[in-house]
Design an enzyme around this catalytic site. Sequence first.
Site, PDB file in Angstrom:
ATOM      1  N   HIS A  96       7.001   5.648  -0.545  1.00  0.00           N
ATOM      2  CA  HIS A  96       6.706   4.241  -0.240  1.00  0.00           C
ATOM      3  C   HIS A  96       5.226   3.905  -0.465  1.00  0.00           C
ATOM      4  O   HIS A  96       4.360   4.531   0.142  1.00  0.00           O
ATOM      5  CB  HIS A  96       7.096   3.951   1.214  1.00  0.00           C
ATOM      6  CG  HIS A  96       6.803   2.556   1.637  1.00  0.00           C
ATOM      7  ND1 HIS A  96       6.107   2.255   2.780  1.00  0.00           N
ATOM      8  CD2 HIS A  96       7.077   1.376   1.049  1.00  0.00           C
ATOM      9  CE1 HIS A  96       5.980   0.945   2.882  1.00  0.00           C
ATOM     10  NE2 HIS A  96       6.567   0.386   1.845  1.00  0.00           N
TER      11      HIS A  96
ATOM     12  N   HIS B 203       6.977  -7.504  -0.527  1.00  0.00           N
ATOM     13  CA  HIS B 203       8.345  -7.059  -0.830  1.00  0.00           C
ATOM     14  C   HIS B 203       9.203  -8.137  -1.454  1.00  0.00           C
ATOM     15  O   HIS B 203      10.312  -7.878  -1.878  1.00  0.00           O
ATOM     16  CB  HIS B 203       9.013  -6.536   0.446  1.00  0.00           C
ATOM     17  CG  HIS B 203       8.278  -5.392   1.051  1.00  0.00           C
ATOM     18  ND1 HIS B 203       7.367  -5.552   2.059  1.00  0.00           N
ATOM     19  CD2 HIS B 203       8.277  -4.069   0.748  1.00  0.00           C
ATOM     20  CE1 HIS B 203       6.845  -4.378   2.372  1.00  0.00           C
ATOM     21  NE2 HIS B 203       7.362  -3.463   1.591  1.00  0.00           N
TER      22      HIS B 203
ATOM     23  N   ARG C 154      -8.591 -14.856   1.686  1.00  0.00           N
ATOM     24  CA  ARG C 154      -7.868 -13.633   1.402  1.00  0.00           C
ATOM     25  C   ARG C 154      -7.561 -12.962   2.736  1.00  0.00           C
ATOM     26  O   ARG C 154      -8.422 -12.327   3.347  1.00  0.00           O
ATOM     27  CB  ARG C 154      -8.716 -12.724   0.502  1.00  0.00           C
ATOM     28  CG  ARG C 154      -7.944 -11.700  -0.339  1.00  0.00           C
ATOM     29  CD  ARG C 154      -7.190 -10.718   0.457  1.00  0.00           C
ATOM     30  NE  ARG C 154      -6.396  -9.799  -0.365  1.00  0.00           N
ATOM     31  CZ  ARG C 154      -5.103  -9.554  -0.162  1.00  0.00           C
ATOM     32  NH1 ARG C 154      -4.440 -10.178   0.783  1.00  0.00           N
ATOM     33  NH2 ARG C 154      -4.473  -8.668  -0.905  1.00  0.00           N
TER      34      ARG C 154
ATOM     35  N   TYR D 265      -8.774  -1.136  -3.199  1.00  0.00           N
ATOM     36  CA  TYR D 265     -10.148  -1.534  -3.528  1.00  0.00           C
ATOM     37  C   TYR D 265     -10.964  -0.379  -4.115  1.00  0.00           C
ATOM     38  O   TYR D 265     -12.072  -0.085  -3.679  1.00  0.00           O
ATOM     39  CB  TYR D 265     -10.839  -2.165  -2.308  1.00  0.00           C
ATOM     40  CG  TYR D 265     -10.116  -3.407  -1.855  1.00  0.00           C
ATOM     41  CD1 TYR D 265     -10.073  -4.541  -2.680  1.00  0.00           C
ATOM     42  CD2 TYR D 265      -9.421  -3.465  -0.656  1.00  0.00           C
ATOM     43  CE1 TYR D 265      -9.366  -5.669  -2.300  1.00  0.00           C
ATOM     44  CE2 TYR D 265      -8.710  -4.597  -0.267  1.00  0.00           C
ATOM     45  CZ  TYR D 265      -8.695  -5.687  -1.095  1.00  0.00           C
ATOM     46  OH  TYR D 265      -7.994  -6.804  -0.729  1.00  0.00           O
TER      47      TYR D 265
HETATM   48  C1  HEM Z   1       4.339  -1.977  -0.371  1.00  0.00           C
HETATM   49  C2  HEM Z   1       9.044  -0.937  -0.949  1.00  0.00           C
HETATM   50  C3  HEM Z   1       9.647  -0.956   3.881  1.00  0.00           C
HETATM   51  C4  HEM Z   1       4.966  -2.141   4.444  1.00  0.00           C
HETATM   52  C5  HEM Z   1       5.573  -1.713  -0.938  1.00  0.00           C
HETATM   53  C6  HEM Z   1       5.832  -1.643  -2.346  1.00  0.00           C
HETATM   54  C7  HEM Z   1       7.129  -1.333  -2.519  1.00  0.00           C
HETATM   55  C8  HEM Z   1       7.708  -1.215  -1.212  1.00  0.00           C
HETATM   56  C9  HEM Z   1       7.856  -1.129  -3.833  1.00  0.00           C
HETATM   57  C10 HEM Z   1       4.807  -1.908  -3.449  1.00  0.00           C
HETATM   58  C11 HEM Z   1       4.908  -3.355  -3.829  1.00  0.00           C
HETATM   59  C12 HEM Z   1       3.851  -3.814  -4.819  1.00  0.00           C
HETATM   60  O1  HEM Z   1       2.650  -3.565  -4.557  1.00  0.00           O
HETATM   61  O2  HEM Z   1       4.223  -4.429  -5.799  1.00  0.00           O
HETATM   62  C13 HEM Z   1       9.599  -0.838   0.297  1.00  0.00           C
HETATM   63  C14 HEM Z   1      10.975  -0.482   0.556  1.00  0.00           C
HETATM   64  C15 HEM Z   1      11.126  -0.469   1.911  1.00  0.00           C
HETATM   65  C16 HEM Z   1       9.863  -0.831   2.519  1.00  0.00           C
HETATM   66  C17 HEM Z   1      12.027  -0.193  -0.527  1.00  0.00           C
HETATM   67  C18 HEM Z   1      12.340  -0.144   2.731  1.00  0.00           C
HETATM   68  C19 HEM Z   1      13.208   0.769   2.371  1.00  0.00           C
HETATM   69  C20 HEM Z   1       8.438  -1.348   4.453  1.00  0.00           C
HETATM   70  C21 HEM Z   1       8.235  -1.610   5.867  1.00  0.00           C
HETATM   71  C22 HEM Z   1       6.906  -1.973   5.995  1.00  0.00           C
HETATM   72  C23 HEM Z   1       6.302  -1.901   4.703  1.00  0.00           C
HETATM   73  C24 HEM Z   1       9.294  -1.509   6.930  1.00  0.00           C
HETATM   74  C25 HEM Z   1       6.115  -2.378   7.226  1.00  0.00           C
HETATM   75  C26 HEM Z   1       6.415  -2.198   8.455  1.00  0.00           C
HETATM   76  C27 HEM Z   1       4.381  -2.145   3.191  1.00  0.00           C
HETATM   77  C28 HEM Z   1       2.990  -2.424   2.949  1.00  0.00           C
HETATM   78  C29 HEM Z   1       2.813  -2.391   1.562  1.00  0.00           C
HETATM   79  C30 HEM Z   1       4.109  -2.087   0.976  1.00  0.00           C
HETATM   80  C31 HEM Z   1       1.913  -2.696   3.992  1.00  0.00           C
HETATM   81  C32 HEM Z   1       1.548  -2.697   0.807  1.00  0.00           C
HETATM   82  C33 HEM Z   1       0.762  -1.524   0.416  1.00  0.00           C
HETATM   83  C34 HEM Z   1      -0.411  -1.997  -0.444  1.00  0.00           C
HETATM   84  O3  HEM Z   1      -1.022  -3.017  -0.137  1.00  0.00           O
HETATM   85  O4  HEM Z   1      -0.668  -1.323  -1.426  1.00  0.00           O
HETATM   86  N1  HEM Z   1       6.745  -1.457  -0.263  1.00  0.00           N
HETATM   87  N2  HEM Z   1       8.957  -1.050   1.496  1.00  0.00           N
HETATM   88  N3  HEM Z   1       7.257  -1.544   3.783  1.00  0.00           N
HETATM   89  N4  HEM Z   1       5.025  -1.938   1.988  1.00  0.00           N
HETATM   90 FE1  HEM Z   1       7.001  -1.492   1.756  1.00  0.00          FE
HETATM   91  N1  MTE Z   2     -11.094  -9.080   7.403  1.00  0.00           N
HETATM   92  C1  MTE Z   2      -9.981  -8.979   8.138  1.00  0.00           C
HETATM   93  N2  MTE Z   2     -10.101  -8.748   9.457  1.00  0.00           N
HETATM   94  N3  MTE Z   2      -8.746  -9.096   7.582  1.00  0.00           N
HETATM   95  C2  MTE Z   2      -8.597  -9.318   6.237  1.00  0.00           C
HETATM   96  O1  MTE Z   2      -7.455  -9.436   5.760  1.00  0.00           O
HETATM   97  N4  MTE Z   2      -9.735  -9.573   4.048  1.00  0.00           N
HETATM   98  C3  MTE Z   2     -10.917  -9.096   3.306  1.00  0.00           C
HETATM   99  C4  MTE Z   2     -12.191  -9.616   3.950  1.00  0.00           C
HETATM  100  N5  MTE Z   2     -12.171  -9.419   5.367  1.00  0.00           N
HETATM  101  C5  MTE Z   2      -9.771  -9.403   5.415  1.00  0.00           C
HETATM  102  C6  MTE Z   2     -11.012  -9.311   6.069  1.00  0.00           C
HETATM  103  C7  MTE Z   2     -10.951  -9.437   1.898  1.00  0.00           C
HETATM  104  S1  MTE Z   2     -10.080  -8.430   0.829  1.00  0.00           S
HETATM  105  C8  MTE Z   2     -11.765 -10.439   1.403  1.00  0.00           C
HETATM  106  S2  MTE Z   2     -11.904 -10.710  -0.266  1.00  0.00           S
HETATM  107  C9  MTE Z   2     -12.519 -11.309   2.305  1.00  0.00           C
HETATM  108  O2  MTE Z   2     -12.289 -11.002   3.659  1.00  0.00           O
HETATM  109  C10 MTE Z   2     -12.123 -12.753   2.063  1.00  0.00           C
HETATM  110  O3  MTE Z   2     -12.832 -13.600   2.923  1.00  0.00           O
HETATM  111  P1  MTE Z   2     -12.436 -15.135   3.029  1.00  0.00           P
HETATM  112  O4  MTE Z   2     -10.965 -15.222   3.350  1.00  0.00           O
HETATM  113  O5  MTE Z   2     -13.301 -15.733   4.069  1.00  0.00           O
HETATM  114  O6  MTE Z   2     -12.708 -15.735   1.663  1.00  0.00           O
END
Ligand code: HEM
Ligand code: MTE
Length: 467
Positions: free
Chosen positions: A40, A65, A139, A322
């Site tokens: 994941h 998602h 953001r 990042y």
């Molecule tokens: C990112 C699938 C469950 C939290 C992703 C991504 C996929 C994925 C493919 C990448 C998406 C992209 O960046 O384009 C799945 C599948 C799940 C699942 C198939 C269930 C079977 C969950 C759950 C949570 C979660 C339950 C939270 C409680 C996140 C987060 C990211 C993410 C935070 C972002 C990571 C990043 O910013 O790089 N997931 N997910 N996911 N998922 Fe899931």
């Molecule tokens: N701080 C908190 N607590 N949560 C966030 O999601 N996003 C960050 C930063 N600080 C973020 C954060 C990111 S990736 C950026 S680019 C800037 O906040 C954006 O600030 P702005 O929304 O005031 O333009």
Amino acid sequence: EESPRLYTREEVRSHSSPETGIWVTLGSEVFDVTEFVDLHPGGPSKLMLAAGGPLEPFWALYAVHNQSHVREILAQYKIGELSPDDKAASILKTSDPYADDPIRHPALKVNSQRPFNAEPPPELLTENYITPNPIFFTRNHLPVPNLDPDTYRLHVVGPPGGQSLCLSLDDLYQFPKHEITVTLQCAGNRRSEMTRFKEVRGLEWSAGAISTARWAGARLCDVLAQAGHQLSETEAHVCFEGLDSDPTGTAYGASIPLARAMDPEAEVLLAYEMNGQPLPRDHGFPVRVVVPGVVGARHVKWLGKVSVEPEESYSHWQRRDYKGFSPCVDWDTVDFDSAPSIQELPVQSAITQPKDGETIESGEVTVKGYAWSGGGRAVVRVDVSLDGGLTWQVAELDGEEQHARKAWAWRLWQLQAPVPAGKKELNIVCKAVDDSYNVQPDTVAPIWNLRGVLSNAWHRVHVHVAP
Ligand code: HEM
Ligand code: MTE
């Protein structure tokens, strides 16, 4: 085709550990995702929150998602459906964690509603040197916390033998108030140009994930000094934690090197004002970090805690996001530990007028845009081409006087030029040069990276000339 296997909610719930296998539901469908947990992208621990139950309440928080490729991955793990009696219960309405988000300006171009991510349109972005608060790009990674300024406290962890501080807003106002103009840019600014070249993962930012404000607050170095911190060789990073958090209680976090935090000339702020107003909620009310010259991700909003540590922040956004990589690195080979976290950003510029695809009058054309560089490096020149980069003209720079090594804010620029006779179209290009003579690369291909960050190739706009 045979009818799907049916399961009860109870059966699904009993599959919530590695021993029993990990099952989840989406709508009325049941999935065995045991094999996927370790793959994941958001980490196994996040996925495990949904083990044995519905994905909806968690996916409501992470709109990432909401994409077809995520649904396709999930579909591979389908094992059946909920039995009819249990279907009704699966349409369980959960309370919306974003319901309390603030109301936003309708001019903002929204890239994602939950969490809220939006940029000002190009035609507004460079109208003012100082970006008005309501259209400053936003953001957010999580819901916007609703903090009470009266009970708000900032925890500053002291050094061993020193003194931890618990500061109210009034306490922060007692430090000397410092005000500076700073441009904030997201590492994902102009990501959509990378996506057009080859797919990346991330929000589709155009050229508006950048804005400029006058920030006022206490200097971080003054606050750290009051807690008894000094430059030290063993503790090298200042870690920030936001008061926004995900369902596991994990807060947004990031860190910067201690040397920058302690340097009064680096002017790192704990800001409580933005353009003469209290910070708007979307921008970190009541207190955020402002780190001049450094990527937006380190400007932590809704600041709750500051600590000095031997290591960089362990936050996902410091260590697993990042960062920049070679174009040859893909999601199977990426090693996030191998690359440094982005801090100072490279030189950047973009055209905001005319817009791509627009039809301009023959005669004269006015080209406008912005230019900025990280680390306090001043923009010394912007070159503009009307013929795709064959010939160049120098644009006129507007904006505030810049201090050596402390050019924290962008320059706006413009060029008025005759439209070459007989041309039916123009390929307008801009590129900036900073005072270290850093330049922008001409194309995206050599700087493409899987996360779509640091997109700073020459900005290109194609326009038609009215006959
Ligand atoms: C990112 C699938 C469950 C939290 C992703 C991504 C996929 C994925 C493919 C990448 C998406 C992209 O960046 O384009 C799945 C599948 C799940 C699942 C198939 C269930 C079977 C969950 C759950 C949570 C979660 C339950 C939270 C409680 C996140 C987060 C990211 C993410 C935070 C972002 C990571 C990043 O910013 O790089 N997931 N997910 N996911 N998922 Fe899931
Ligand atoms: N701080 C908190 N607590 N949560 C966030 O999601 N996003 C960050 C930063 N600080 C973020 C954060 C990111 S990736 C950026 S680019 C800037 O906040 C954006 O600030 P702005 O929304 O005031 O333009």
